[in-house]
Enzyme design. Structure first.
Site, PDB file in Angstrom:
ATOM      1  CB  CYS A   1      -3.506   8.382  -5.777  1.00  0.00           C
ATOM      2  SG  CYS A   1      -4.991   8.334  -4.751  1.00  0.00           S
TER       3      CYS A   1
ATOM      4  CE  LYS B   1      -1.094   1.313  -9.600  1.00  0.00           C
ATOM      5  NZ  LYS B   1      -1.562   0.552  -8.320  1.00  0.00           N
TER       6      LYS B   1
ATOM      7  CE  LYS C   1      -3.785   2.563   0.844  1.00  0.00           C
ATOM      8  NZ  LYS C   1      -4.644   2.585  -0.459  1.00  0.00           N
TER       9      LYS C   1
HETATM   10  C1  LIG Z   1      -9.382   0.277  -2.089  1.00  0.00           C
HETATM   11  C2  LIG Z   1      -8.191   0.602  -3.213  1.00  0.00           C
HETATM   12  C3  LIG Z   1      -7.281   1.455  -2.688  1.00  0.00           C
HETATM   13  C4  LIG Z   1      -6.287   1.585  -3.498  1.00  0.00           C
HETATM   14  N1  LIG Z   1      -4.817   2.076  -2.843  1.00  0.00           N
HETATM   15  C5  LIG Z   1      -4.015   2.315  -3.806  1.00  0.00           C
HETATM   16  C6  LIG Z   1      -2.714   2.874  -3.279  1.00  0.00           C
HETATM   17  O1  LIG Z   1      -2.708   3.301  -2.096  1.00  0.00           O
HETATM   18  N2  LIG Z   1      -1.625   2.965  -4.177  1.00  0.00           N
HETATM   19  C7  LIG Z   1      -1.680   2.768  -5.573  1.00  0.00           C
HETATM   20  O2  LIG Z   1      -0.839   2.857  -6.335  1.00  0.00           O
HETATM   21  N3  LIG Z   1      -3.026   2.184  -6.198  1.00  0.00           N
HETATM   22  C8  LIG Z   1      -3.909   1.860  -5.416  1.00  0.00           C
HETATM   23  N4  LIG Z   1      -5.439   1.157  -5.739  1.00  0.00           N
HETATM   24  C9  LIG Z   1      -5.225   0.750  -7.210  1.00  0.00           C
HETATM   25  C10 LIG Z   1      -4.874  -0.612  -7.356  1.00  0.00           C
HETATM   26  O3  LIG Z   1      -3.529  -0.916  -6.869  1.00  0.00           O
HETATM   27  C11 LIG Z   1      -5.230  -1.027  -8.947  1.00  0.00           C
HETATM   28  O4  LIG Z   1      -4.317  -0.073  -9.533  1.00  0.00           O
HETATM   29  C12 LIG Z   1      -6.580  -0.824  -9.208  1.00  0.00           C
HETATM   30  O5  LIG Z   1      -7.575  -1.126  -8.417  1.00  0.00           O
HETATM   31  C13 LIG Z   1      -6.714  -1.564 -10.443  1.00  0.00           C
HETATM   32  O6  LIG Z   1      -6.603  -2.932 -10.212  1.00  0.00           O
HETATM   33  P1  LIG Z   1      -7.924  -3.902 -10.122  1.00  0.00           P
HETATM   34  O7  LIG Z   1      -8.889  -3.713 -11.597  1.00  0.00           O
HETATM   35  O8  LIG Z   1      -7.506  -5.429  -9.864  1.00  0.00           O
HETATM   36  O9  LIG Z   1      -8.641  -3.406  -9.055  1.00  0.00           O
HETATM   37  C14 LIG Z   1      -6.153   1.144  -4.999  1.00  0.00           C
HETATM   38  C15 LIG Z   1      -7.404   0.534  -5.320  1.00  0.00           C
HETATM   39  C16 LIG Z   1      -8.598   0.044  -4.412  1.00  0.00           C
HETATM   40  C17 LIG Z   1      -9.596  -0.589  -4.750  1.00  0.00           C
END
Ligand SMILES: Cc1cc2nc3c(=O)[nH]c(=O)nc-3n(C[C@H](O)[C@H](O)[C@H](O)COP(=O)(O)O)c2cc1C
Length: 380
Positions: A154, A191, A46
């Protein structure tokens, strides 16, 4: 002998190419340890920062679901509904760097051979903020982290000098990446945000700054739906909402389009694909378009918080695929990377019926000096 699932990405060896992305599944030491026990090839923590973080009251993530027999979409849990997407407005980790440091060290001691990638974030407005990036980078690599992922993406940041507000600015992407590279002894992944007109522009900035890889996508900027009965957003605090991030199945095709643009523009660079992955077939799309690793968030959140079944099926799917296609020489995931990258072309290159020619919306070649193949979208 079983299939060899391992890969080397940006110089780091992974026992399989499947990583948990930076999100709730990787927000604590116990989750990360459980993830490695479950078989994830790598973990991106995270995001860790130095600025104060206070999350909203109430749920930070909800899941939008679709009915099979009607167009109804809602976050209300109901039988028979299928997952459409996740929606979140969670900020980065609300734990301090001091909290993280010993935990990163302990995870590395418990799993020295499993890559631990530290996701970090600071601002970009002045030298102090750039030094914050360097402080975070140095602290995480000193604890043994194998790579750094820069959160330039973000989507719900008020600060104009942070998160996707950096990721939307090619120069800032470059400056931040360069500042981290000055102190980094481990690979640096940037990212990027999908919420720009042309992600290739920002990727170029990251590579100019020295990035070793691009991770894409973070969540897509979005709003929850309004409930037609109450006229309230399905997720709100005191009736108010802000934009948040969409993840899960709905973003798989969107994220693939971003990846395709990136891997075509930079065929020799490294990419970690993210967005909507829950099965090996989804991950395979990313490999074939040119990603060396993939990352998972939403599917893992819905599977005992860290995705034990998701990773089991991903590994099983890759092993079966490699065994099935061993005769083609595809014995490692590396041999699949980019195999379908060049199948994505401009519209005018797709065959028309009856041998009719199409010049991408231009008049026919008579009086038109440029050959159709030169009309393609220019490289940025
Ligand atoms: C609840 C939540 C919190 C997230 N927090 C972060 C974060 O702290 N840093 C980050 O780079 N991406 C964060 N993401 C993005 C995820 O790492 C990922 O890039 C995004 O959810 C797309 O992947 P998925 O379709 O598998 O969910 C977060 C996503 C969710 C759903």
């Amino acid at each position: 002998m079983g299939a060899d699932l391992s890969t080397t990405f940006t110089g780091v060896r992974f026992q399989n190419p499947f990583l948990l992305s930076s999100a709730p599944p990787t927000e604590s030491e116990s989750n990360i340890l459980r993830a490695f026990e479950a078989g994830w090839g790598g973990v991106v923590t995270k995001t860790i920062g130095l600025h104060p973080v206070v999350n909203v009251t109430g749920p930070k993530t909800k899941f939008l679901r679709a009915d099979a027999d009607s167009p109804h979409l809602s976050m209300k849990k109901r039988p028979g509904a299928a997952l459409h997407s996740s929606w979140n407005w969670e900020l980065i980790s609300d734990k301090t760097l001091d909290w993280w440091v010993p935990r990163l060290g302990r995870v590395k001691k418990a799993f020295p051979d499993r890559p631990l990638v530290a996701s970090i974030m600071a601002g970009s407005g002045n030298d102090t903020e750039l030094r914050h990036w360097q402080t975070l980078a140095a602290a995480c690599q000193d604890e043994g982290c194998d790579a750094l992922e820069l959160n330039l993406s973000c989507p719900h940041m008020d600060r104009q000098d942070m998160g996707s507000n950096i990721g939307k600015d090619r120069a800032l992407v470059s400056i931040v990446t360069k500042a981290v590279k000055e102190v980094a002894r481990v690979p640096v992944w940037a990212k990027l945000t999908p919420s720009t007109t042309d992600i290739v522009v920002e990727a170029r900035g990251a590579f100019l700054g020295g990035a070793d890889a691009i991770s894409s996508s973070n969540t897509f900027t979005s709003l929850p739906l309004l409930d037609a009965e109450t006229l309230e957003f399905e997720i709100n605090v005191d009736g108010l909402v802000s934009t948040g991030g969409l993840g899960g199945p709905a973003i798989l095709p969107l994220s693939l389009a971003k990846i395709s643009e990136l891997t075509q523009a930079f065929p020799d660079k490294s990419f970690s694909g993210i967005g909507g992955i829950s099965t090996f077939e989804h991950a395979l799309n990313y490999f074939l378009l040119g990603c060396g690793t993939v990352q998972v968030c939403t599917a893992a959140m819905l599977d005992s918080a860290i995705g034990p079944n998701v990773i089991r099926l991903l590994n099983q799917g890759l092993a079966r695929f490699l065994e099935k296609h061993a005769d083609k020489g595809w014995t490692r995931v590396d041999e699949l990377v980019g195999l379908r990258r060049d199948r994505v072309v401009s519209q005018s290159r797709i065959r028309r019926p009856d041998e009719k020619e199409y010049h991408g919306g231009h008049e026919t070649s008579e009086g038109y000096a440029v050959a159709p193949e030169e009309i393609e979208t220019p490289r940025r």
